[in-house]
Design an enzyme around this catalytic site. Structure first.
Site, short mmCIF file in Angstrom:
data_model
loop_
_atom_site.label_atom_id
_atom_site.label_comp_id
_atom_site.label_asym_id
_atom_site.label_seq_id
_atom_site.Cartn_x
_atom_site.Cartn_y
_atom_site.Cartn_z
N HIS A 268 -2.96 6.00 11.53
CA HIS A 268 -4.11 6.79 12.02
C HIS A 268 -3.65 7.71 13.15
O HIS A 268 -3.42 8.89 12.94
CB HIS A 268 -5.20 5.80 12.45
CG HIS A 268 -6.54 6.41 12.70
ND1 HIS A 268 -6.82 7.74 12.55
CD2 HIS A 268 -7.73 5.84 13.10
CE1 HIS A 268 -8.09 7.98 12.84
NE2 HIS A 268 -8.65 6.84 13.17
N HIS A 307 -3.51 14.37 2.72
CA HIS A 307 -4.65 13.79 3.45
C HIS A 307 -5.56 13.12 2.44
O HIS A 307 -5.71 13.62 1.33
CB HIS A 307 -5.40 14.90 4.19
CG HIS A 307 -6.33 14.39 5.24
ND1 HIS A 307 -7.60 13.96 4.95
CD2 HIS A 307 -6.16 14.21 6.58
CE1 HIS A 307 -8.18 13.56 6.07
NE2 HIS A 307 -7.33 13.69 7.07
N ASP A 363 -1.75 16.61 11.90
CA ASP A 363 -0.63 16.03 12.65
C ASP A 363 0.68 16.78 12.48
O ASP A 363 1.64 16.50 13.18
CB ASP A 363 -0.42 14.57 12.19
CG ASP A 363 -1.61 13.71 12.53
OD1 ASP A 363 -2.01 13.75 13.70
OD2 ASP A 363 -2.14 13.02 11.64
C1 LIG Z 1 -2.29 10.89 4.22
C2 LIG Z 1 -1.93 10.10 2.96
C3 LIG Z 1 -1.85 8.63 3.35
C4 LIG Z 1 -3.06 10.30 1.93
O1 LIG Z 1 -2.77 9.50 0.88
P1 LIG Z 1 -3.66 9.37 -0.45
O2 LIG Z 1 -4.80 10.31 -0.46
O3 LIG Z 1 -3.94 7.93 -0.60
O4 LIG Z 1 -2.68 9.90 -1.53
P2 LIG Z 1 -1.61 9.04 -2.33
O5 LIG Z 1 -0.83 8.18 -1.39
O6 LIG Z 1 -2.34 8.39 -3.46
O7 LIG Z 1 -0.65 10.16 -2.89
C5 LIG Z 1 -0.94 10.94 -4.04
C6 LIG Z 1 0.39 11.45 -4.61
O8 LIG Z 1 0.98 12.38 -3.68
C7 LIG Z 1 2.23 11.86 -3.19
N1 LIG Z 1 2.24 12.09 -1.75
C8 LIG Z 1 1.18 11.97 -0.90
N2 LIG Z 1 1.53 12.33 0.34
C9 LIG Z 1 2.83 12.69 0.27
C10 LIG Z 1 3.74 13.14 1.24
N3 LIG Z 1 3.38 13.33 2.51
N4 LIG Z 1 5.01 13.41 0.85
C11 LIG Z 1 5.39 13.24 -0.43
N5 LIG Z 1 4.56 12.80 -1.40
C12 LIG Z 1 3.28 12.54 -1.05
C13 LIG Z 1 2.22 10.39 -3.51
O9 LIG Z 1 3.54 9.90 -3.66
C14 LIG Z 1 1.45 10.37 -4.81
O10 LIG Z 1 2.30 10.82 -5.83
P3 LIG Z 1 2.22 10.17 -7.30
O11 LIG Z 1 0.84 10.54 -7.80
O12 LIG Z 1 3.31 10.81 -8.04
O13 LIG Z 1 2.38 8.70 -7.12
C15 LIG Z 1 -0.60 10.58 2.37
O14 LIG Z 1 -0.70 11.92 1.95
C16 LIG Z 1 0.56 10.40 3.34
O15 LIG Z 1 1.14 9.32 3.41
N6 LIG Z 1 0.93 11.47 4.11
C17 LIG Z 1 1.99 11.37 5.06
C18 LIG Z 1 1.49 10.68 6.32
C19 LIG Z 1 0.54 11.53 7.15
O16 LIG Z 1 0.77 12.69 7.39
N7 LIG Z 1 -0.56 10.90 7.60
C20 LIG Z 1 -1.53 11.54 8.45
C21 LIG Z 1 -2.82 11.70 7.78
S1 LIG Z 1 -3.96 12.54 8.86
#
Ligand SMILES: CC(C)(COP(=O)(O)OP(=O)(O)OC[C@H]1O[C@@H](n2cnc3c(N)ncnc32)[C@H](O)[C@@H]1OP(=O)(O)O)[C@@H](O)C(=O)NCCC(=O)NCCS
Length: 442
Positions: A268, A307, A363
């Site tokens: 978060h 996101h 972020d």
């Molecule tokens: C923010 C986050 C948790 C959202 O996740 P989510 O909506 O649950 O999306 P998912 O984790 O299901 O990812 C969907 C797809 O995109 C990919 N993906 C998502 N974020 C990614 C990233 N930052 N880099 C590379 N691949 C990413 C996943 O591997 C997945 O691929 P697949 O369908 O081939 O398996 C995720 O994008 C992430 O981990 N980002 C990096 C951390 C970050 O910046 N967090 C701050 C959020 S404010």
């Protein structure tokens, strides 16, 4: 005319049910009537992490993730970031309307009156170890405030809610700055009420021997805009925490401490720190293509990208990118920005990121700015918690006033053992693998 209802056929019984749809949702409790036998509990939904469940009706923040839209009380974030300031935005979020001149002056005066903390709070903070994480200190100290203000227990009293709101918004920068000074072994600086909200915060952080600290106006404004951008974000993890904990009717300091604790988690409030680590590891622009290749192969994630809600450019990231340039004019360029810009350029042209709708989030650039302004990474979640306090309190008060809300108490799908009976240790049957059976529990 099409009806606003949903018809469900239960294939177990062949029975049909018609359920009303309101605001694009059905009430989960309407599913309870769907039973196979009269003694059944009735149908529930299973939704870990509430990814498709609205837990409240809210009038505070609107997000349209597909189109990259964020509004507080109907006002676009871009307009507020450009034209408003944090205290005015906090008023808007807490009270629902922008203030007139008289109310705004009163609000500012009231917040400013509450920037001091009781001397015992200072002593209490002194008790933390020299290397205490400032976010841990913040969480503990917010919770401790409830012992200083027992009147905060009167959560159904409007005047009490108002006073606690002013107190918390007023004191957060002071506690945050004390936590920072403690970790640096520096004496605490008392609030200077002649300065703006962010100007005073900078003074409490960075004032040394000068009699009066004069904040740099560009950095003061940049921090203020960052505060506007972080003031609320509807039902995220920490907001869900403030509502859930607050639903037990505990005082707002305890509920906000729970929210701050949620924000302490790396998923978060810690993502911008992870971005800095990633950029440092990449090290130079030349390494960017190889790093992107790695992320695409599933070796780590491109931090600051993607996101849960935004499937488009996070509108806050666009504004932050602009602020970065203004800040660097004053502080000198943070060399990590070139790597970040190149990462963004390459990722946004790459099929992998385009297809998955992965764009920079709030972020991606915020940590680079904070670092250039001289903040250690441990302060990043603290800088998030200060402005989010107005959002947490607005959401908490909305929950307290909402007659539809009850104590938060989700259901579960029990998938454990059926009834078993205790036996003396010598007669206990061995599970197939004791190691697995016991260690999987912790
Ligand atoms: C923010 C986050 C948790 C959202 O996740 P989510 O909506 O649950 O999306 P998912 O984790 O299901 O990812 C969907 C797809 O995109 C990919 N993906 C998502 N974020 C990614 C990233 N930052 N880099 C590379 N691949 C990413 C996943 O591997 C997945 O691929 P697949 O369908 O081939 O398996 C995720 O994008 C992430 O981990 N980002 C990096 C951390 C970050 O910046 N967090 C701050 C959020 S404010």
């Amino acid at each position: 005319m099409a009806k606003d209802t949903l018809t469900i056929t239960d294939n177990r019984t062949g029975k049909q049910y018609e359920i009303p749809i309101e605001h694009g949702a059905i009430r989960a409790m309407d599913l309870r009537q769907i039973q196979v036998a009269a003694a059944d509990f009735g149908l529930m939904t299973y939704d870990p992490a509430f990814t498709n469940t609205a837990s409240c009706k809210s009038r505070i923040t609107y997000i349209d993730g597909d189109n990259g839209i964020l509004r507080y009380r109907g006002y676009p974030i871009e307009e507020l970031a450009e034209k408003s300031d944090y205290l005015e935005t906090a008023y808007l979020i807490v009270k629902g309307e922008l203030p007139n001149r008289q109310h705004f002056d009163m609000w500012k005066r009231n917040i400013t009156l509450h920037t001091m903390v009781h001397e015992n709070v200072k002593k209490f903070m002194d008790g933390f170890r020299y290397d205490a994480h400032p976010m841990g200190m913040l969480v503990g100290t917010i919770g401790a405030l409830s012992t200083f203000y027992p009147d905060a227990k009167n959560i159904f009293d409007l005047e009490s809610r108002r006073v606690q709101t002013r107190r918390l918004i007023g004191k957060m920068p002071t506690i945050a700055a004390f936590a920072y000074r403690h970790s640096r072994g520096l004496p605490y600086v008392y609030p200077d009420n002649d300065l703006s909200y962010t100007g005073n915060f900078l003074s409490m952080l960075f004032k040394m021997t000068e009699l009066v600290y004069k904040p740099n106006p560009v950095l003061e404004r940049a921090l203020d805009v960052l505060f506007v951008l972080h003031a609320d974000h509807e039902q995220n993890c920490s907001t869900n925490a403030v509502r859930s904990v607050g639903s037990s009717q505990v005082d707002p300091y305890s509920a906000v401490a729970a929210a701050a604790a949620a924000l302490y988690g790396p998923l978060h409030g810690g993502a911008n720190e992870a971005v800095i680590h990633m950029l440092m590891e990449i090290g130079s622009i030349d390494n960017v293509p190889a790093a992107v290749k790695k992320f695409k192969a599933g070796e780590g994630r491109l931090m600051g990208f993607g996101h849960r809600v935004y499937k488009n450019y996070d509108p806050r990231a666009k504004i932050i990118k602009r602020i970065a340039e203004e800040v660097f004019e004053v502080t000198g360029k943070n060399p990590l920005i070139d790597i970040a810009v190149e990462l963004e350029r390459i990722a946004l042209q790459d099929d992998y990121f385009v297809k998955r709708k992965l764009y920079p989030n709030v972020d991606f650039y915020s940590g680079i700015i904070y670092q250039a302004m001289g903040f250690p990474m441990t302060m990043f979640p603290v800088l998030f918690a200060i402005p989010r306090t107005s959002g947490w309190l607005a959401q908490w008060a909305e929950m307290v006033r909402d007659s539809e809300q009850k104590i938060a108490r989700p259901r579960q799908l029990y998938v454990g053992e059926e009834i078993r009976h205790w036996a003396p240790v010598a007669q206990r049957p061995e599970p197939a693998s004791r190691e697995d059976a016991v260690t999987e529990q912790i």
